[in-house]
Write a protein that holds these residues in place. Structure first.
Motif, PDB file in Angstrom:
ATOM      1  N   THR A  24       0.848  -1.187   0.000  1.00 21.87           N
ATOM      2  CA  THR A  24       0.000   0.000   0.000  1.00 21.87           C
ATOM      3  C   THR A  24       0.884   1.237   0.000  1.00 21.87           C
ATOM      4  O   THR A  24       1.982   1.236   0.584  1.00 21.87           O
ATOM      5  CB  THR A  24      -0.924   0.034   1.232  1.00 21.87           C
ATOM      6  OG1 THR A  24      -0.135  -0.097   2.427  1.00 21.87           O
ATOM      7  CG2 THR A  24      -1.927  -1.103   1.186  1.00 21.87           C
ATOM      8  N   GLU A  56      -8.623  -2.130  -5.722  1.00 24.06           N
ATOM      9  CA  GLU A  56      -8.889  -2.463  -4.318  1.00 24.06           C
ATOM     10  C   GLU A  56      -9.468  -3.866  -4.189  1.00 24.06           C
ATOM     11  O   GLU A  56      -9.182  -4.587  -3.234  1.00 24.06           O
ATOM     12  CB  GLU A  56      -9.841  -1.432  -3.704  1.00 24.06           C
ATOM     13  CG  GLU A  56      -9.218  -0.066  -3.468  1.00 24.06           C
ATOM     14  CD  GLU A  56     -10.130   0.851  -2.684  1.00 24.06           C
ATOM     15  OE1 GLU A  56     -11.078   0.342  -2.034  1.00 24.06           O
ATOM     16  OE2 GLU A  56      -9.915   2.070  -2.724  1.00 24.06           O
ATOM     17  N   ALA A  57     -10.292  -4.242  -5.153  1.00 26.94           N
ATOM     18  CA  ALA A  57     -10.893  -5.580  -5.119  1.00 26.94           C
ATOM     19  C   ALA A  57      -9.811  -6.649  -5.243  1.00 26.94           C
ATOM     20  O   ALA A  57      -9.836  -7.664  -4.540  1.00 26.94           O
ATOM     21  CB  ALA A  57     -11.924  -5.717  -6.238  1.00 26.94           C
ATOM     22  N   PHE A  59      -6.612  -6.349  -4.465  1.00 24.57           N
ATOM     23  CA  PHE A  59      -5.810  -6.319  -3.247  1.00 24.57           C
ATOM     24  C   PHE A  59      -6.518  -7.025  -2.091  1.00 24.57           C
ATOM     25  O   PHE A  59      -5.909  -7.813  -1.356  1.00 24.57           O
ATOM     26  CB  PHE A  59      -5.494  -4.876  -2.871  1.00 24.57           C
ATOM     27  CG  PHE A  59      -4.661  -4.733  -1.630  1.00 24.57           C
ATOM     28  CD1 PHE A  59      -3.398  -5.300  -1.546  1.00 24.57           C
ATOM     29  CD2 PHE A  59      -5.139  -4.025  -0.538  1.00 24.57           C
ATOM     30  CE1 PHE A  59      -2.623  -5.158  -0.399  1.00 24.57           C
ATOM     31  CE2 PHE A  59      -4.380  -3.883   0.611  1.00 24.57           C
ATOM     32  CZ  PHE A  59      -3.121  -4.452   0.680  1.00 24.57           C
ATOM     33  N   SER A  60      -7.818  -6.775  -1.942  1.00 23.93           N
ATOM     34  CA  SER A  60      -8.587  -7.411  -0.862  1.00 23.93           C
ATOM     35  C   SER A  60      -8.628  -8.919  -1.040  1.00 23.93           C
ATOM     36  O   SER A  60      -8.468  -9.684  -0.074  1.00 23.93           O
ATOM     37  CB  SER A  60     -10.016  -6.850  -0.826  1.00 23.93           C
ATOM     38  OG  SER A  60     -10.009  -5.472  -0.534  1.00 23.93           O
ATOM     39  N   GLU A  61      -8.813  -9.356  -2.269  1.00 24.41           N
ATOM     40  CA  GLU A  61      -8.840 -10.788  -2.551  1.00 24.41           C
ATOM     41  C   GLU A  61      -7.469 -11.412  -2.337  1.00 24.41           C
ATOM     42  O   GLU A  61      -7.338 -12.514  -1.815  1.00 24.41           O
ATOM     43  CB  GLU A  61      -9.323 -11.015  -3.991  1.00 24.41           C
ATOM     44  CG  GLU A  61      -9.661 -12.459  -4.316  1.00 24.41           C
ATOM     45  CD  GLU A  61     -10.161 -12.627  -5.734  1.00 24.41           C
ATOM     46  OE1 GLU A  61     -10.371 -13.786  -6.136  1.00 24.41           O
ATOM     47  OE2 GLU A  61     -10.343 -11.614  -6.443  1.00 24.41           O
ATOM     48  N   TRP A  62      -6.429 -10.696  -2.739  1.00 28.55           N
ATOM     49  CA  TRP A  62      -5.050 -11.166  -2.571  1.00 28.55           C
ATOM     50  C   TRP A  62      -4.735 -11.390  -1.093  1.00 28.55           C
ATOM     51  O   TRP A  62      -4.072 -12.360  -0.721  1.00 28.55           O
ATOM     52  CB  TRP A  62      -4.098 -10.144  -3.169  1.00 28.55           C
ATOM     53  CG  TRP A  62      -2.655 -10.505  -3.124  1.00 28.55           C
ATOM     54  CD1 TRP A  62      -1.925 -11.144  -4.101  1.00 28.55           C
ATOM     55  CD2 TRP A  62      -1.729 -10.258  -2.056  1.00 28.55           C
ATOM     56  NE1 TRP A  62      -0.610 -11.304  -3.697  1.00 28.55           N
ATOM     57  CE2 TRP A  62      -0.474 -10.771  -2.449  1.00 28.55           C
ATOM     58  CE3 TRP A  62      -1.840  -9.648  -0.802  1.00 28.55           C
ATOM     59  CZ2 TRP A  62       0.664 -10.692  -1.640  1.00 28.55           C
ATOM     60  CZ3 TRP A  62      -0.720  -9.570   0.013  1.00 28.55           C
ATOM     61  CH2 TRP A  62       0.508 -10.086  -0.411  1.00 28.55           C
ATOM     62  N   GLN A  63      -5.201 -10.490  -0.233  1.00 32.39           N
ATOM     63  CA  GLN A  63      -4.880 -10.548   1.192  1.00 32.39           C
ATOM     64  C   GLN A  63      -5.467 -11.759   1.896  1.00 32.39           C
ATOM     65  O   GLN A  63      -4.881 -12.263   2.854  1.00 32.39           O
ATOM     66  CB  GLN A  63      -5.360  -9.273   1.898  1.00 32.39           C
ATOM     67  CG  GLN A  63      -4.502  -8.046   1.628  1.00 32.39           C
ATOM     68  CD  GLN A  63      -4.985  -6.852   2.404  1.00 32.39           C
ATOM     69  OE1 GLN A  63      -6.110  -6.383   2.215  1.00 32.39           O
ATOM     70  NE2 GLN A  63      -4.154  -6.344   3.308  1.00 32.39           N
ATOM     71  N   VAL A  64      -6.635 -12.233   1.444  1.00 28.33           N
ATOM     72  CA  VAL A  64      -7.315 -13.310   2.165  1.00 28.33           C
ATOM     73  C   VAL A  64      -6.996 -14.687   1.605  1.00 28.33           C
ATOM     74  O   VAL A  64      -7.492 -15.685   2.105  1.00 28.33           O
ATOM     75  CB  VAL A  64      -8.843 -13.092   2.178  1.00 28.33           C
ATOM     76  CG1 VAL A  64      -9.196 -11.805   2.902  1.00 28.33           C
ATOM     77  CG2 VAL A  64      -9.412 -13.082   0.754  1.00 28.33           C
TER      78      VAL A  64
END
Length: 250
Positions: A24, A56-57, A59-64
């Motif tokens: 980020t 952002e979508a 990145f959010s998916e990547w994180q979980v």
């Protein structure tokens, strides 16, 4: 990608970002972004020309999700437009079959990958560590072409799908203490301090009280209750502080 202490090409290297990792942006100064690695929380400055934005979508998916890592020393992903080189330990985002998703683009990958479904075993961890033998010591480095002691350990454990922090003193907070050097098992981490008592070095234990660590290069030495004994120099080079076991069942 080099990550620097200050927003300048002349500033020291403090870490690197490998392919497939996300970060980020915290701040901007001229042509430099202050970024935070999403995996280990480490912060530093990158050149804006090396920035690759994702949604952002994404990145959010990547994180979980967990993502496999490359096991080849050097390999490539490719599509009709591009071919991108990857180094050992690079992340393969959303890898399915032989497909990798980078932002909105799909790439193919045909090399070896780590298996997310297999628990780490001692022989696998040792074999991964030995892939880095003779890699030169580079302050802030995290690749087989140059890395520091904590970058080496972090990469080996990442290939076993365990995320350690970036610096040795942070890594020492993980795991369970092993009270005697004679009780170490392959995969244990040994930490070493300086005259002021600060943890400044880390290595990974192998069979037979041997330790693999980045000191000038990634090399194998012997560990006892006093520290690391370098047979080439015929002296102790590091003073033992603490030993930690990350995988209790290894």
């Amino acid at each position: 990608m080099p990550v620097r202490k200050e927003p300048s090409d002349k500033s020291e290297l403090i870490t690197e970002l490998l392919f497939g990792e996300c970060y980020t942006i915290l701040n901007q100064e001229g042509n430099w972004f202050l970024v935070q690695n999403a995996a280990d929380g480490y912060e530093g400055w990158i050149d804006f020309k090396q920035h690759f934005p994702v949604s952002e979508a994404y990145f959010s998916e990547w994180q979980v999700q967990q993502h496999p890592r490359t096991l080849n020393l050097v390999d490539f992903i490719y599509n009709n437009q591009n071919r991108i080189p990857l180094l050992l330990g690079s992340t393969l985002p959303f890898f399915v079959g032989n497909s990798v998703r980078l932002g909105e683009e799909e790439y193919s990958f045909a090399g070896q990958v780590s298996d997310l479904n297999i628990a780490p075993e001692a022989h696998f961890l040792q074999n991964i560590a030995r892939l880095f033998l003779k890699a030169p010591y580079v302050w802030g480095g995290r690749t087989v072409f140059g890395l520091d002691c904590s970058g080496f350990v972090q990469q080996v454990y990442s290939l076993c799908h365990y995320q350690l922090p970036r610096d040795a003193w942070q890594q020492a907070a993980h795991g369970q203490e092993v009270h005697f050097a004679s009780q170490t098992k392959p995969g244990d981490l040994a930490f070493f301090d300086n005259a002021e008592g600060r943890i400044v070095h880390v290595g990974l234990m192998l069979d037979g009280n041997q330790i693999i660590h980045a000191h000038g290069e990634v090399r194998i030495d012997t560990l006892d209750h006093q520290g690391i004994f370098n047979a080439d120099r015929k002296r102790y080079t590091h003073q033992l502080r603490i030993i930690k076991r990350i995988f209790p069942n290894l």
